[in-house]
Write a protein that holds these residues in place. Sequence first.
Motif, mmCIF file in Angstrom:
data_model
loop_
_atom_site.group_PDB
_atom_site.id
_atom_site.type_symbol
_atom_site.label_atom_id
_atom_site.label_comp_id
_atom_site.label_asym_id
_atom_site.label_seq_id
_atom_site.Cartn_x
_atom_site.Cartn_y
_atom_site.Cartn_z
ATOM 1 N N LEU A 39 1.004 -2.118 2.785
ATOM 2 C CA LEU A 39 0.793 -2.910 1.629
ATOM 3 C C LEU A 39 -0.587 -3.714 2.101
ATOM 4 O O LEU A 39 -1.339 -3.931 1.019
ATOM 5 C CB LEU A 39 1.585 -3.837 1.026
ATOM 6 N N LEU A 40 -0.878 -4.020 3.206
ATOM 7 C CA LEU A 40 -1.921 -4.728 3.683
ATOM 8 C C LEU A 40 -3.099 -3.686 4.271
ATOM 9 O O LEU A 40 -4.008 -4.434 5.025
ATOM 10 C CB LEU A 40 -1.578 -5.933 4.399
ATOM 11 N N THR A 41 -2.860 -2.645 4.130
ATOM 12 C CA THR A 41 -3.696 -1.559 4.764
ATOM 13 C C THR A 41 -5.165 -1.099 4.098
ATOM 14 O O THR A 41 -4.948 -1.318 2.842
ATOM 15 C CB THR A 41 -3.035 -0.441 5.446
ATOM 16 N N GLU A 42 -5.903 -0.562 4.706
ATOM 17 C CA GLU A 42 -6.798 0.167 4.222
ATOM 18 C C GLU A 42 -6.609 1.208 3.041
ATOM 19 O O GLU A 42 -7.419 1.457 2.162
ATOM 20 C CB GLU A 42 -8.046 0.579 5.068
ATOM 21 N N GLU A 43 -5.819 1.900 3.658
ATOM 22 C CA GLU A 43 -5.189 2.911 2.861
ATOM 23 C C GLU A 43 -4.679 2.498 1.317
ATOM 24 O O GLU A 43 -4.898 3.149 0.548
ATOM 25 C CB GLU A 43 -3.933 3.587 3.574
ATOM 26 N N TRP A 44 -4.139 1.424 1.395
ATOM 27 C CA TRP A 44 -3.559 0.747 0.122
ATOM 28 C C TRP A 44 -4.518 0.411 -0.955
ATOM 29 O O TRP A 44 -4.576 0.392 -1.814
ATOM 30 C CB TRP A 44 -2.329 -0.156 0.378
ATOM 31 N N VAL A 45 -5.584 -0.278 -0.019
ATOM 32 C CA VAL A 45 -6.710 -0.875 -0.816
ATOM 33 C C VAL A 45 -7.632 0.333 -1.553
ATOM 34 O O VAL A 45 -8.032 0.296 -2.599
ATOM 35 C CB VAL A 45 -7.653 -1.857 -0.054
ATOM 36 N N ARG A 46 -7.689 1.427 -0.735
ATOM 37 C CA ARG A 46 -8.449 2.598 -1.163
ATOM 38 C C ARG A 46 -7.604 3.379 -2.296
ATOM 39 O O ARG A 46 -8.317 3.681 -3.335
ATOM 40 C CB ARG A 46 -8.624 3.565 0.069
ATOM 41 N N ARG A 47 -6.380 3.380 -2.297
ATOM 42 C CA ARG A 47 -5.427 3.873 -3.224
ATOM 43 C C ARG A 47 -5.736 3.200 -4.513
ATOM 44 O O ARG A 47 -5.904 3.598 -5.640
ATOM 45 C CB ARG A 47 -4.236 3.909 -2.781
ATOM 46 N N ALA A 48 -5.943 1.737 -4.371
ATOM 47 C CA ALA A 48 -6.023 0.874 -5.633
ATOM 48 C C ALA A 48 -7.263 1.131 -6.308
ATOM 49 O O ALA A 48 -7.427 1.312 -7.591
ATOM 50 C CB ALA A 48 -5.818 -0.569 -5.204
#
Length: 201
Positions: free
Chosen positions: A126-135
């Motif tokens: 939830l705190l990763t770049e992957e999740w930011v990118r998904r958002a």
Amino acid sequence: MPGEELHEVGADGARRAKEWLEATTRVKASWTNLDPKWSRRMTFKWPAGKQTQFSLDLGGLLCGGDLDNDIFMAECKKYTSPGDQGTHYLSYLAKCYVILSEQPTAVEHFMWITWCPFNVSDWNKLLTEEWVRRAVEKHGADIFGDEFDPRDVDSHIDADIVRLVSERLWMIVLSEKQESLVITREHRALIQHHEVMGGVR
């Protein structure tokens, strides 16, 4: 939950999060978006979306050590069950991306403060770049406009901003009992008095 009741729960969550943060003695000043003087500083614009503005629940200044005078902003969710918190969290990450895109030095720390864990199968992401990118992909039309094409996401998303957002994210999970397990107001007053009188350099 009816809209008015939901609003009251949200305001109560922001107030309680503010009190808990202050009780850590690592917050120099804090305010909620209900404070007319400060609400404008926590209100931002979607660059290209149909939604014109958004605001965050809580903001302030940290103190002490490497965090001294850093600005934080937070979203507070007084949930008793996961509910739709995951959806709101993705929206929050997209908002953090917008804030840093428009004002790179505006906020050093983005906090998500909740009373209930969510998306537990992906908790470590939830705190990763992957999740930011998904958002950002999910809210691409609000950020980049109608020309945003998820199939060509790399030409739109700034990888440096994604990285900065992920580095500045905090996940704080509270509980009612935990809220009381902090320094008392009386002891906090003694610490603050000591600092004012020059005891801390």
